[in-house]
Motif scaffolding. Structure first.
Motif, PDB file in Angstrom:
ATOM      1  N   GLY A 134       0.805  -1.209   0.000  1.00 35.42           N
ATOM      2  CA  GLY A 134       0.000   0.000   0.000  1.00 35.42           C
ATOM      3  C   GLY A 134       0.837   1.258   0.000  1.00 35.42           C
ATOM      4  N   ILE A 135       0.135   2.371  -0.118  1.00 32.19           N
ATOM      5  CA  ILE A 135       0.748   3.696  -0.108  1.00 32.19           C
ATOM      6  C   ILE A 135      -0.149   4.618   0.699  1.00 32.19           C
ATOM      7  CG2 ILE A 135       1.231   5.741  -1.520  1.00 32.19           C
ATOM      8  CD1 ILE A 135       2.240   3.974  -3.712  1.00 32.19           C
ATOM      9  N   SER A 136       0.445   5.439   1.531  1.00 34.13           N
ATOM     10  CA  SER A 136      -0.314   6.435   2.283  1.00 34.13           C
ATOM     11  C   SER A 136      -0.210   7.779   1.573  1.00 34.13           C
ATOM     12  CB  SER A 136       0.217   6.552   3.716  1.00 34.13           C
ATOM     13  OG  SER A 136      -0.007   5.356   4.429  1.00 34.13           O
ATOM     14  N   ASP A 137      -1.350   8.337   1.212  1.00 31.58           N
ATOM     15  CA  ASP A 137      -1.401   9.633   0.539  1.00 31.58           C
ATOM     16  C   ASP A 137      -1.521  10.707   1.618  1.00 31.58           C
ATOM     17  OD1 ASP A 137      -2.144  11.969  -0.824  1.00 31.58           O
ATOM     18  OD2 ASP A 137      -3.133  10.841  -2.408  1.00 31.58           O
ATOM     19  N   LYS A 138      -0.413  11.379   1.920  1.00 32.86           N
ATOM     20  CA  LYS A 138      -0.412  12.366   2.997  1.00 32.86           C
ATOM     21  C   LYS A 138      -1.228  13.603   2.644  1.00 32.86           C
ATOM     22  CE  LYS A 138       2.374   9.891   5.515  1.00 32.86           C
ATOM     23  NZ  LYS A 138       1.889   9.211   6.740  1.00 32.86           N
ATOM     24  N   ARG A 139      -1.149  14.036   1.387  1.00 33.20           N
ATOM     25  CA  ARG A 139      -1.919  15.225   0.989  1.00 33.20           C
ATOM     26  C   ARG A 139      -3.402  14.932   0.945  1.00 33.20           C
ATOM     27  NH1 ARG A 139       1.168  16.915  -4.395  1.00 33.20           N
ATOM     28  NH2 ARG A 139       0.941  14.660  -4.640  1.00 33.20           N
ATOM     29  N   GLY A 140      -3.755  13.775   0.375  1.00 36.37           N
ATOM     30  CA  GLY A 140      -5.163  13.406   0.308  1.00 36.37           C
ATOM     31  C   GLY A 140      -5.689  12.851   1.612  1.00 36.37           C
ATOM     32  N   GLN A 141      -4.778  12.569   2.560  1.00 38.70           N
ATOM     33  CA  GLN A 141      -5.119  12.049   3.882  1.00 38.70           C
ATOM     34  C   GLN A 141      -5.946  10.769   3.789  1.00 38.70           C
ATOM     35  OE1 GLN A 141      -6.925  15.444   5.901  1.00 38.70           O
ATOM     36  NE2 GLN A 141      -4.930  16.125   6.632  1.00 38.70           N
ATOM     37  N   HIS A 142      -5.490   9.848   2.945  1.00 43.48           N
ATOM     38  CA  HIS A 142      -6.124   8.536   2.881  1.00 43.48           C
ATOM     39  C   HIS A 142      -5.072   7.508   2.492  1.00 43.48           C
ATOM     40  CE1 HIS A 142      -6.399   9.954  -1.336  1.00 43.48           C
ATOM     41  NE2 HIS A 142      -6.258   8.674  -1.645  1.00 43.48           N
ATOM     42  N   ASP A 143      -5.410   6.254   2.684  1.00 39.93           N
ATOM     43  CA  ASP A 143      -4.508   5.155   2.358  1.00 39.93           C
ATOM     44  C   ASP A 143      -4.974   4.455   1.095  1.00 39.93           C
ATOM     45  OD1 ASP A 143      -2.619   5.022   4.709  1.00 39.93           O
ATOM     46  OD2 ASP A 143      -4.523   4.848   5.774  1.00 39.93           O
ATOM     47  N   CYS A 144      -4.021   3.913   0.338  1.00 46.89           N
ATOM     48  CA  CYS A 144      -4.308   3.152  -0.874  1.00 46.89           C
ATOM     49  C   CYS A 144      -3.710   1.756  -0.717  1.00 46.89           C
ATOM     50  CB  CYS A 144      -3.702   3.822  -2.112  1.00 46.89           C
ATOM     51  SG  CYS A 144      -4.213   5.537  -2.342  1.00 46.89           S
ATOM     52  N   LEU A 145      -4.517   0.736  -0.933  1.00 48.11           N
ATOM     53  CA  LEU A 145      -4.067  -0.649  -0.809  1.00 48.11           C
ATOM     54  C   LEU A 145      -4.176  -1.322  -2.169  1.00 48.11           C
ATOM     55  CD1 LEU A 145      -3.196  -2.637   1.518  1.00 48.11           C
ATOM     56  CD2 LEU A 145      -5.519  -3.564   1.341  1.00 48.11           C
ATOM     57  N   TYR A 146      -3.150  -2.079  -2.543  1.00 45.03           N
ATOM     58  CA  TYR A 146      -3.134  -2.781  -3.829  1.00 45.03           C
ATOM     59  C   TYR A 146      -2.926  -4.272  -3.577  1.00 45.03           C
ATOM     60  CZ  TYR A 146      -2.950   1.807  -5.902  1.00 45.03           C
ATOM     61  OH  TYR A 146      -3.266   3.100  -6.270  1.00 45.03           O
ATOM     62  N   VAL A 147      -3.817  -5.073  -4.156  1.00 48.40           N
ATOM     63  CA  VAL A 147      -3.772  -6.525  -3.991  1.00 48.40           C
ATOM     64  C   VAL A 147      -3.665  -7.162  -5.373  1.00 48.40           C
ATOM     65  CG1 VAL A 147      -4.855  -8.544  -2.938  1.00 48.40           C
ATOM     66  CG2 VAL A 147      -5.302  -6.254  -2.006  1.00 48.40           C
ATOM     67  N   GLY A 164       7.877  -2.448  -4.205  1.00 44.54           N
ATOM     68  CA  GLY A 164       8.036  -1.122  -3.625  1.00 44.54           C
ATOM     69  C   GLY A 164       8.534  -0.088  -4.616  1.00 44.54           C
ATOM     70  N   ILE A 165       9.266  -0.545  -5.639  1.00 43.31           N
ATOM     71  CA  ILE A 165       9.765   0.355  -6.685  1.00 43.31           C
ATOM     72  C   ILE A 165       8.657   0.707  -7.671  1.00 43.31           C
ATOM     73  CG2 ILE A 165      11.401   0.599  -8.592  1.00 43.31           C
ATOM     74  CD1 ILE A 165      13.255  -1.330  -7.091  1.00 43.31           C
ATOM     75  N   LEU A 166       7.860  -0.298  -8.041  1.00 44.78           N
ATOM     76  CA  LEU A 166       6.868  -0.098  -9.095  1.00 44.78           C
ATOM     77  C   LEU A 166       5.523   0.434  -8.584  1.00 44.78           C
ATOM     78  CD1 LEU A 166       7.514  -3.294 -11.258  1.00 44.78           C
ATOM     79  CD2 LEU A 166       8.093  -0.930 -11.828  1.00 44.78           C
ATOM     80  N   LEU A 167       5.217   0.205  -7.302  1.00 44.92           N
ATOM     81  CA  LEU A 167       3.893   0.594  -6.810  1.00 44.92           C
ATOM     82  C   LEU A 167       3.613   2.090  -6.925  1.00 44.92           C
ATOM     83  CD1 LEU A 167       1.372  -0.749  -5.704  1.00 44.92           C
ATOM     84  CD2 LEU A 167       2.164  -0.202  -3.401  1.00 44.92           C
ATOM     85  N   PRO A 168       4.566   2.989  -6.684  1.00 45.34           N
ATOM     86  CA  PRO A 168       4.246   4.414  -6.879  1.00 45.34           C
ATOM     87  C   PRO A 168       3.790   4.738  -8.299  1.00 45.34           C
ATOM     88  CG  PRO A 168       6.256   4.178  -5.595  1.00 45.34           C
ATOM     89  CD  PRO A 168       5.915   2.809  -6.090  1.00 45.34           C
ATOM     90  N   TYR A 169       4.333   4.041  -9.288  1.00 44.06           N
ATOM     91  CA  TYR A 169       3.889   4.257 -10.670  1.00 44.06           C
ATOM     92  C   TYR A 169       2.488   3.702 -10.879  1.00 44.06           C
ATOM     93  CZ  TYR A 169       8.723   5.545 -11.614  1.00 44.06           C
ATOM     94  OH  TYR A 169       9.937   6.167 -11.593  1.00 44.06           O
ATOM     95  N   ILE A 170       2.219   2.538 -10.294  1.00 46.27           N
ATOM     96  CA  ILE A 170       0.878   1.957 -10.381  1.00 46.27           C
ATOM     97  C   ILE A 170      -0.131   2.881  -9.712  1.00 46.27           C
ATOM     98  CG2 ILE A 170      -0.569   0.029  -9.624  1.00 46.27           C
ATOM     99  CD1 ILE A 170       1.909  -1.774  -9.874  1.00 46.27           C
ATOM    100  N   ASP A 171       0.211   3.382  -8.532  1.00 45.70           N
ATOM    101  CA  ASP A 171      -0.679   4.278  -7.804  1.00 45.70           C
ATOM    102  C   ASP A 171      -0.947   5.556  -8.594  1.00 45.70           C
ATOM    103  OD1 ASP A 171      -2.004   5.031  -5.164  1.00 45.70           O
ATOM    104  OD2 ASP A 171      -0.556   6.664  -5.347  1.00 45.70           O
ATOM    105  N   ALA A 172       0.103   6.118  -9.203  1.00 45.61           N
ATOM    106  CA  ALA A 172      -0.065   7.334 -10.008  1.00 45.61           C
ATOM    107  C   ALA A 172      -0.924   7.075 -11.233  1.00 45.61           C
ATOM    108  CB  ALA A 172       1.296   7.875 -10.425  1.00 45.61           C
ATOM    109  N   ALA A 173      -0.796   5.876 -11.830  1.00 45.60           N
ATOM    110  CA  ALA A 173      -1.600   5.540 -13.003  1.00 45.60           C
ATOM    111  C   ALA A 173      -3.083   5.453 -12.626  1.00 45.60           C
ATOM    112  CB  ALA A 173      -1.131   4.215 -13.603  1.00 45.60           C
ATOM    113  N   PHE A 174      -3.390   4.807 -11.509  1.00 39.45           N
ATOM    114  CA  PHE A 174      -4.782   4.751 -11.046  1.00 39.45           C
ATOM    115  C   PHE A 174      -5.300   6.151 -10.749  1.00 39.45           C
ATOM    116  CE2 PHE A 174      -4.212   0.201 -10.369  1.00 39.45           C
ATOM    117  CZ  PHE A 174      -5.507  -0.299 -10.509  1.00 39.45           C
ATOM    118  N   GLY A 175      -4.440   7.005 -10.193  1.00 40.19           N
ATOM    119  CA  GLY A 175      -4.868   8.352  -9.840  1.00 40.19           C
ATOM    120  C   GLY A 175      -5.141   9.242 -11.032  1.00 40.19           C
ATOM    121  N   ARG A 176      -4.622   8.873 -12.219  1.00 37.07           N
ATOM    122  CA  ARG A 176      -4.809   9.708 -13.410  1.00 37.07           C
ATOM    123  C   ARG A 176      -6.102   9.398 -14.155  1.00 37.07           C
ATOM    124  NH1 ARG A 176       0.835   8.950 -15.112  1.00 37.07           N
ATOM    125  NH2 ARG A 176       0.071   7.714 -16.857  1.00 37.07           N
TER     126      ARG A 176
END
Length: 260
Positions: A134-147, A164-176
């Protein structure tokens, strides 16, 4: 992106292609193709389940990306998935927010009958392992979990190393991208929005989303960023105790912002 020093030229070139393709992700279908492409070399999976929100307050949205027939977000129920997601999230916290893997029994991940009566629940019976991070979004004040569910019985050590290297890119892709429509239970919106503490911006965003506008379209109409709209929607879902955008529906006919 910090790559291990021992990575070969082939690995570096593959990572480069993954990032180049990541830059082109602009819709849900692009995301599916990206995740099913060279990403599979490092994070093999048949089903990607993303969840974000406040897991303790039972306010969680989700998205499902899979090439399996009918395994889609719109065919799954956020409320039915909540116990599974909360359990996985609590385990992630207990492990100090580090990635972990879980295996299934002989017949895959068998959920209780009352929990997942949907194509996703059936597909999980064919899955034999999952990788969770997972990733914690500090600005959005919520957590993101990927399974990431896989039909393979084992998660390779290399996948644990690179997630851990690739998840930030996955998270950014979902966010777009805009989340797909849901078939979840809809929560009525109170008629006296201002009296109930909703701001003018929240009311405007709610109206445009209710009429079917996407996050990007709503941001353009109101001349704000998509980040602002998404954060505002998360606040709205918390106030309305909703689990997804399609739950934002009125209790009675209301006048549209451009048809007063």
């Amino acid at each position: 992106m910090n790559l291990p020093a021992s990575f070969s030229v082939e690995h570096v070139e593959r990572y480069h292609r993954i990032i180049q393709e990541w830059l082109e992700v602009s819709c849900h279908y692009d995301l599916l193709l990206w995740l099913q492409g060279e990403m599979q070399h490092y994070l093999p999976h048949e089903i990607m389940l993303a969840a974000w929100g406040d897991f303790e307050a039972d306010v969680v949205c989700h998205d499902v990306v899979s090439a399996l027939l009918e395994v889609r977000s719109e065919n799954s129920d956020a409320r039915a998935l909540l116990p599974l997601l909360q359990g996985l999230f609590r385990r992630w916290l207990q492990l100090d927010r580090t990635p972990y893997a879980l295996g299934s029994g002989e017949y895959g991940f068998l959920m209780e009958e009352r929990v997942l009566q949907c194509p996703l629940g059936g597909a999980l019976q064919g899955m034999h392992s999952m990788l969770v991070h997972g990733i914690s979004d500090k600005r959005g004040q919520h957590d993101c979990l990927y399974v990431m569910f896989s039909s393979s019985r084992n998660i390779s050590p290399s996948s644990m190393d690179v997630v851990g290297i690739l998840l930030p890119y996955i998270d950014a892709a979902f966010g777009r991208i805009d989340p797909p429509p849901r078939n979840n239970r809809r929560i009525p919106i109170p008629l006296n929005l201002e009296e109930d503490g909703f701001s003018p911006r929240e009311i405007a965003i709610m109206e445009w989303i209710r009429m079917g506008k996407t996050v990007s379209e709503t941001a353009a109409i109101l001349e704000v960023s998509t980040f602002t709209v998404k954060n505002c929607l998360l606040d709205l879902f918390q106030k309305l105790h909703a689990a997804g955008r399609s739950q934002v529906m009125p209790t009675a006919e209301k006048t549209s912002p451009n048809n007063k």
